[in-house]
Scaffold this motif. Structure first.
Motif, PDB file in Angstrom:
ATOM      1  N   ILE A  10       0.851  -1.196   0.000  1.00  0.00           N
ATOM      2  CA  ILE A  10       0.000   0.000   0.000  1.00  0.00           C
ATOM      3  C   ILE A  10       0.889   1.249   0.000  1.00  0.00           C
ATOM      4  CG2 ILE A  10      -1.904   1.200   1.103  1.00  0.00           C
ATOM      5  CD1 ILE A  10      -2.652  -1.353   2.512  1.00  0.00           C
ATOM      6  N   HIS A  11       0.652   2.093  -0.962  1.00  0.00           N
ATOM      7  CA  HIS A  11       1.533   3.236  -1.195  1.00  0.00           C
ATOM      8  C   HIS A  11       1.406   4.334  -0.150  1.00  0.00           C
ATOM      9  CE1 HIS A  11      -2.023   5.278  -2.780  1.00  0.00           C
ATOM     10  NE2 HIS A  11      -2.199   4.309  -3.676  1.00  0.00           N
ATOM     11  N   GLU A  12       2.347   5.265  -0.235  1.00  0.00           N
ATOM     12  CA  GLU A  12       2.368   6.435   0.639  1.00  0.00           C
ATOM     13  C   GLU A  12       1.277   7.427   0.226  1.00  0.00           C
ATOM     14  OE1 GLU A  12       6.959   7.181   1.640  1.00  0.00           O
ATOM     15  OE2 GLU A  12       6.577   6.883  -0.496  1.00  0.00           O
ATOM     16  N   ASN A  13       1.289   8.599   0.855  1.00  0.00           N
ATOM     17  CA  ASN A  13       0.208   9.559   0.601  1.00  0.00           C
ATOM     18  C   ASN A  13       0.392  10.366  -0.679  1.00  0.00           C
ATOM     19  OD1 ASN A  13       2.235  11.339   1.361  1.00  0.00           O
ATOM     20  ND2 ASN A  13       1.052  12.351   2.973  1.00  0.00           N
ATOM     21  N   ARG A  14       1.378  10.007  -1.492  1.00  0.00           N
ATOM     22  CA  ARG A  14       1.542  10.643  -2.809  1.00  0.00           C
ATOM     23  C   ARG A  14       1.084   9.720  -3.936  1.00  0.00           C
ATOM     24  NH1 ARG A  14       3.465  16.139  -2.143  1.00  0.00           N
ATOM     25  NH2 ARG A  14       4.100  16.213   0.028  1.00  0.00           N
ATOM     26  N   GLY A  15       0.444   8.629  -3.570  1.00  0.00           N
ATOM     27  CA  GLY A  15      -0.047   7.707  -4.579  1.00  0.00           C
ATOM     28  C   GLY A  15       0.983   6.661  -4.963  1.00  0.00           C
ATOM     29  N   LEU A  16       0.704   5.952  -6.044  1.00  0.00           N
ATOM     30  CA  LEU A  16       1.559   4.857  -6.480  1.00  0.00           C
ATOM     31  C   LEU A  16       2.747   5.409  -7.257  1.00  0.00           C
ATOM     32  CD1 LEU A  16       2.143   1.889  -6.596  1.00  0.00           C
ATOM     33  CD2 LEU A  16       0.570   1.671  -8.530  1.00  0.00           C
ATOM     34  N   THR A  17       3.850   5.602  -6.564  1.00  0.00           N
ATOM     35  CA  THR A  17       5.060   6.190  -7.139  1.00  0.00           C
ATOM     36  C   THR A  17       6.012   5.105  -7.635  1.00  0.00           C
ATOM     37  OG1 THR A  17       6.175   6.161  -4.992  1.00  0.00           O
ATOM     38  CG2 THR A  17       4.892   8.143  -5.538  1.00  0.00           C
ATOM     39  N   ASP A  18       7.061   5.541  -8.329  1.00  0.00           N
ATOM     40  CA  ASP A  18       8.077   4.596  -8.803  1.00  0.00           C
ATOM     41  C   ASP A  18       8.750   3.895  -7.631  1.00  0.00           C
ATOM     42  OD1 ASP A  18       7.589   5.170 -11.453  1.00  0.00           O
ATOM     43  OD2 ASP A  18       9.174   6.691 -11.586  1.00  0.00           O
ATOM     44  N   TRP A  19       8.946   4.626  -6.514  1.00  0.00           N
ATOM     45  CA  TRP A  19       9.611   3.956  -5.392  1.00  0.00           C
ATOM     46  C   TRP A  19       8.755   2.829  -4.830  1.00  0.00           C
ATOM     47  CZ3 TRP A  19       8.336   3.081  -0.288  1.00  0.00           C
ATOM     48  CH2 TRP A  19       9.304   2.320   0.390  1.00  0.00           C
ATOM     49  N   VAL A  20       7.455   3.047  -4.711  1.00  0.00           N
ATOM     50  CA  VAL A  20       6.584   1.987  -4.201  1.00  0.00           C
ATOM     51  C   VAL A  20       6.645   0.786  -5.136  1.00  0.00           C
ATOM     52  CG1 VAL A  20       4.213   1.359  -3.615  1.00  0.00           C
ATOM     53  CG2 VAL A  20       5.081   3.632  -3.036  1.00  0.00           C
ATOM     54  N   ARG A  21       6.658   1.045  -6.437  1.00  0.00           N
ATOM     55  CA  ARG A  21       6.777  -0.062  -7.388  1.00  0.00           C
ATOM     56  C   ARG A  21       8.137  -0.756  -7.256  1.00  0.00           C
ATOM     57  NH1 ARG A  21       6.368   0.507 -12.834  1.00  0.00           N
ATOM     58  NH2 ARG A  21       7.227   2.613 -12.893  1.00  0.00           N
ATOM     59  N   SER A  22       9.171   0.026  -6.983  1.00  0.00           N
ATOM     60  CA  SER A  22      10.498  -0.588  -6.826  1.00  0.00           C
ATOM     61  C   SER A  22      10.560  -1.427  -5.557  1.00  0.00           C
ATOM     62  CB  SER A  22      11.606   0.477  -6.812  1.00  0.00           C
ATOM     63  OG  SER A  22      11.657   1.170  -5.581  1.00  0.00           O
ATOM     64  N   PHE A  23       9.830  -1.018  -4.506  1.00  0.00           N
ATOM     65  CA  PHE A  23       9.769  -1.849  -3.302  1.00  0.00           C
ATOM     66  C   PHE A  23       9.090  -3.172  -3.618  1.00  0.00           C
ATOM     67  CE2 PHE A  23       7.863  -3.510   0.550  1.00  0.00           C
ATOM     68  CZ  PHE A  23       8.921  -3.456   1.444  1.00  0.00           C
ATOM     69  N   ALA A  24       8.032  -3.130  -4.424  1.00  0.00           N
ATOM     70  CA  ALA A  24       7.371  -4.365  -4.845  1.00  0.00           C
ATOM     71  C   ALA A  24       8.362  -5.276  -5.574  1.00  0.00           C
ATOM     72  CB  ALA A  24       6.173  -4.050  -5.732  1.00  0.00           C
ATOM     73  N   ASP A  25       9.183  -4.686  -6.411  1.00  0.00           N
ATOM     74  CA  ASP A  25      10.185  -5.476  -7.118  1.00  0.00           C
ATOM     75  C   ASP A  25      11.204  -6.073  -6.156  1.00  0.00           C
ATOM     76  OD1 ASP A  25      11.411  -6.115  -9.932  1.00  0.00           O
ATOM     77  OD2 ASP A  25      13.082  -5.323  -8.739  1.00  0.00           O
ATOM     78  N   GLN A  26      11.573  -5.311  -5.124  1.00  0.00           N
ATOM     79  CA  GLN A  26      12.518  -5.825  -4.128  1.00  0.00           C
ATOM     80  C   GLN A  26      11.915  -6.999  -3.353  1.00  0.00           C
ATOM     81  OE1 GLN A  26      14.482  -2.562  -1.812  1.00  0.00           O
ATOM     82  NE2 GLN A  26      13.657  -1.243  -3.414  1.00  0.00           N
TER      83      GLN A  26
END
Length: 265
Positions: free
Chosen positions: A65-81
């Motif tokens: 679940i993403h931060e308060n700025r929405g689904l960012t590249d970093w959140v997607r990169s965490f999913a990849d990690q």
């Protein structure tokens, strides 16, 4: 002198862009299968980013679940990690179909606009979207059916709240998010909750004692770590190439704990 100022300005912009782009570069360099999927819930579509691990057996799934700025590249990169650790990761865009003009996070003109929109969402809508995502990922042919939820900042609060609504969760991982103090909701929690907090984040940490007391009162599992010197959002800031030492140390230590938690489920 004007040329010197221009050169320094361009250097600053270049460094800023580089710092912002590290997560996107991680995604582009990843060997793992990544895809966008449309999770259906009645007439709603939740745009979600999925990453599969390179494993020979079915894998546990983690909803990110993403931060308060929405689904960012970093959140997607965490999913990849997470996928690199052997788990199926799905990161739903909870700003999906916000209105006719804004169908997902990337449609907003700025991260501030995305944040403002996020705080307009009805809690029940968020819960329904997460339930649809949980059902989707549970039924994937490559999944074991076990599901964990993990969230950051605003998403950390949503991770805790979702644990009070959902059935069938194996665990909830709450990264620097506040918890509900509604005892009726806490009674509903059936999964262990693990909290990850930065030491320099008293806005959030001041709520921990009450949370801990209520969880203990209702015989719920609530285990947390506070990482000295780390600030709010340390999992993201600690991931950056120019991360401050305390945030990077907290991020690395948190990953060790994440691995331990998930491997023991």
């Amino acid at each position: 002198m004007k040329y010197l100022i221009l050169t320094l300005s361009l250097l600053f912009v270049s460094q800023t862009v580089s710092a912002q782009d590290f997560a996107l570069q991680q995604l582009e360099d990843s060997p793992r299968h990544q895809e966008w999927v449309e999770v259906k819930d009645g007439d709603r579509t939740i745009h979600s980013f999925v990453v599969y691990p390179e494993v020979s057996e079915n894998a546990m799934a983690v909803i990110v679940i993403h931060e308060n700025r929405g689904l960012t590249d970093w959140v997607r990169s965490f999913a990849d990690q997470l996928a690199a650790e052997g788990y199926i990761a799905i990161a739903p865009d909870l700003l999906s179909q916000f209105d006719e003009n804004y169908q997902r996070t990337r449609d907003f003109e700025s991260s501030d606009a995305a944040r403002d929109a996020l705080y307009q969402l009805e809690p029940q809508r968020i819960t329904q979207d997460l339930m649809a995502v949980q059902n989707y990922v549970t039924d994937l042919p490559a999944a074991t059916g076990e599901v964990v939820v993990a969230g950051f900042c605003w998403g950390g609060s949503q991770s805790f709240r979702y644990a009070t609504n959902a059935d069938g969760l194996s665990a909830a991982l709450v990264f620097y998010g506040s918890a509900t103090t509604d005892e009726d909701r806490i009674r509903n929690i059936s999964s262990p909750v693990y909290g990850f907090y930065g030491g320099d984040d008293q806005r959030i940490n001041s709520t921990i004692p009450e949370t801990s007391e209520l969880m203990e009162k209702h015989d719920k599992t609530y285990i947390y770590n506070i990482y000295e010197g780390a600030g709010h959002g340390y999992m993201r800031t600690g991931d950056a190439p120019d991360a401050e030492r305390a945030n990077k140390t907290a991020r690395d230590s948190s990953w060790e704990w994440i691995r331990d938690i998930l491997s023991d489920l």
